[in-house]
Design a protein around this motif. Structure first.
Motif, PDB file in Angstrom:
ATOM      1  N   TRP A  81      -0.302  -8.846   5.107  1.00  0.00           N
ATOM      2  CA  TRP A  81      -0.542  -7.837   3.204  1.00  0.00           C
ATOM      3  C   TRP A  81      -1.514  -7.817   3.035  1.00  0.00           C
ATOM      4  O   TRP A  81      -2.583  -7.501   2.735  1.00  0.00           O
ATOM      5  CB  TRP A  81       0.156  -7.814   2.553  1.00  0.00           C
ATOM      6  N   CYS A  86      -5.018  -5.033   1.390  1.00  0.00           N
ATOM      7  CA  CYS A  86      -3.388  -4.794   0.622  1.00  0.00           C
ATOM      8  C   CYS A  86      -4.229  -4.171  -0.889  1.00  0.00           C
ATOM      9  O   CYS A  86      -4.405  -5.148  -1.472  1.00  0.00           O
ATOM     10  CB  CYS A  86      -1.864  -5.249   0.422  1.00  0.00           C
ATOM     11  N   THR A 119      -0.035  -0.894   0.025  1.00  0.00           N
ATOM     12  CA  THR A 119      -0.602   0.552   0.904  1.00  0.00           C
ATOM     13  C   THR A 119      -1.580  -0.751   1.253  1.00  0.00           C
ATOM     14  O   THR A 119      -2.206  -1.273   0.879  1.00  0.00           O
ATOM     15  CB  THR A 119      -1.199   1.013  -0.347  1.00  0.00           C
ATOM     16  N   CYS A 120      -1.219  -0.842   2.382  1.00  0.00           N
ATOM     17  CA  CYS A 120      -2.340  -2.135   3.076  1.00  0.00           C
ATOM     18  C   CYS A 120      -2.233  -0.565   4.735  1.00  0.00           C
ATOM     19  O   CYS A 120      -1.813  -0.133   5.436  1.00  0.00           O
ATOM     20  CB  CYS A 120      -1.230  -3.386   4.590  1.00  0.00           C
ATOM     21  N   THR A 122      -3.221   1.955   6.097  1.00  0.00           N
ATOM     22  CA  THR A 122      -2.054   3.356   6.139  1.00  0.00           C
ATOM     23  C   THR A 122      -1.089   3.570   6.303  1.00  0.00           C
ATOM     24  O   THR A 122      -0.786   4.173   6.119  1.00  0.00           O
ATOM     25  CB  THR A 122      -3.132   4.676   7.453  1.00  0.00           C
ATOM     26  N   ARG A 123      -0.698   2.204   5.651  1.00  0.00           N
ATOM     27  CA  ARG A 123       0.868   2.064   5.633  1.00  0.00           C
ATOM     28  C   ARG A 123       0.726   1.618   4.395  1.00  0.00           C
ATOM     29  O   ARG A 123       0.172   0.966   3.767  1.00  0.00           O
ATOM     30  CB  ARG A 123       0.711   0.557   6.908  1.00  0.00           C
ATOM     31  N   HIS A 124       2.233   2.408   4.426  1.00  0.00           N
ATOM     32  CA  HIS A 124       2.558   2.061   2.931  1.00  0.00           C
ATOM     33  C   HIS A 124       4.241   1.373   2.751  1.00  0.00           C
ATOM     34  O   HIS A 124       4.952   1.835   3.404  1.00  0.00           O
ATOM     35  CB  HIS A 124       2.736   3.700   2.613  1.00  0.00           C
ATOM     36  N   ALA A 125       4.630   0.690   2.284  1.00  0.00           N
ATOM     37  CA  ALA A 125       5.988   0.036   1.663  1.00  0.00           C
ATOM     38  C   ALA A 125       6.426  -0.165   0.564  1.00  0.00           C
ATOM     39  O   ALA A 125       5.870  -0.361  -0.460  1.00  0.00           O
ATOM     40  CB  ALA A 125       6.130  -1.287   2.353  1.00  0.00           C
ATOM     41  N   GLU A 150       9.361   1.121   4.868  1.00  0.00           N
ATOM     42  CA  GLU A 150       8.190   1.487   4.768  1.00  0.00           C
ATOM     43  C   GLU A 150       8.461   2.904   3.595  1.00  0.00           C
ATOM     44  O   GLU A 150       9.724   3.583   3.602  1.00  0.00           O
ATOM     45  CB  GLU A 150       7.782   2.116   6.561  1.00  0.00           C
TER      46      GLU A 150
END
Length: 284
Positions: A81, A86, A119-120, A122-125, A150
């Motif tokens: 992260w 992140c 958010t890292c 373009t990825r979100h979790a 995710e």
């Protein structure tokens, strides 16, 4: 329980603050070094935190169910992260209450009463802690497993649910004003002696000895402190009916306490958002 020992921050709040700070921090130290610092600050006196990998079955019985984690899986995830730059915030809803929460928040987070939105790139979790207590009342321990799934962009829904820091401050102040009559008229002379002493400590204005990133703005720390202190007072007051003498008074008192607790939780969430000058929050 004396002094400010009961004034605690949810693990999701600590993780969100430390992840954001570590991800922005330059200078000496690789992501692995920063990850060690984050894990230590978030874990506190817990057993080493574990990470549940999606698709991996968690044993419910047998020896494997009782083996403690060495923390390596969670630490490696924190390192990833941080390396990904992140950004994170926490949501601290009342357990079991999904009203006003983003639809992306899983049921597990609603049950836990806390989670971290990340958010890292373009990825979100979303990361949800599963907390299991063990030991006795004199020496209690905690095993924590983080469940990560995710999700989609969360910023618009987060701000719809929580609002700005100023919004949360105002809501918390209003809840306290509205509750003052019910809590003071019914409770002050009726609190148990040990609870009354703890209330005095909580009202003293002492700053809890939290391990927070040094770059968290002073205003955010103030909001965190006030919200955590209010939650501790509510927890003490909720242990009995105070000075309520009938069902109506008891209901009024419970309603007042719930509103203070709800506002304090909202303030904790809002205070975890640490905007950066070069971050467009609409794309988080």
């Amino acid at each position: 329980m004396t002094g400010t020992s009961s004034v605690e921050l949810p693990r999701s709040v600590r993780l969100a603050l430390w992840l954001t700070a570590a991800s922005r921090r330059g200078g000496p130290g690789a992501p692995s070094d920063h990850a060690e610092r984050v894990v230590a600050a978030v874990g506190g006196d817990d057993e080493p935190h574990d990470l549940h990998e999606p698709g991996v079955e968690v044993p419910e019985t047998g020896p494997a169910a009782f083996l403690g984690s060495d923390g390596s899986a969670f630490r490696q995830q924190v390192e990833r992260w941080i390396a990904g730059g992140c950004a994170a915030v926490a949501l601290v809803p009342p357990p079991g209450d999904a009203s006003g929460l983003p639809a992306m928040v899983p049921d597990r987070a609603v049950e836990a009463g806390e989670c971290v939105l990340l958010t890292c790139g373009t990825r979100h979790a979303v990361a949800v802690p599963e907390i299991v207590e063990f030991g006795s009342v004199w020496e209690r321990g905690h095993c924590v497993t983080w469940h990560v799934t995710e999700t989609g962009p969360w910023a618009p829904r987060f701000f719809e649910a929580v609002g700005t820091l100023a919004d949360a401050e105002n809501a918390m102040r209003h809840a306290v004003i509205q509750a003052t009559g019910a809590l003071v008229d019914l409770d002050v002379a009726q609190w148990r002696e040990e609870a009354a002493r703890e209330i005095d400590h909580l009202r003293s204005g002492l700053v809890p000895a939290w391990d927070l990133p040094e770059d968290v703005p002073h205003r955010n720390v103030q909001v965190l402190t006030t919200a955590a202190r209010l939650r501790a007072i509510v927890a003490l007051a909720a242990q009995d009916d105070g000075g309520a003498t009938n069902l109506w008074q008891s209901d009024q008192r419970s309603t007042a306490l719930r509103e203070v607790e709800r506002a304090a939780r909202r303030a904790l969430s809002a205070a975890t958002f640490l905007p950066a000058d070069d971050v467009d929050v609409t794309h988080l």
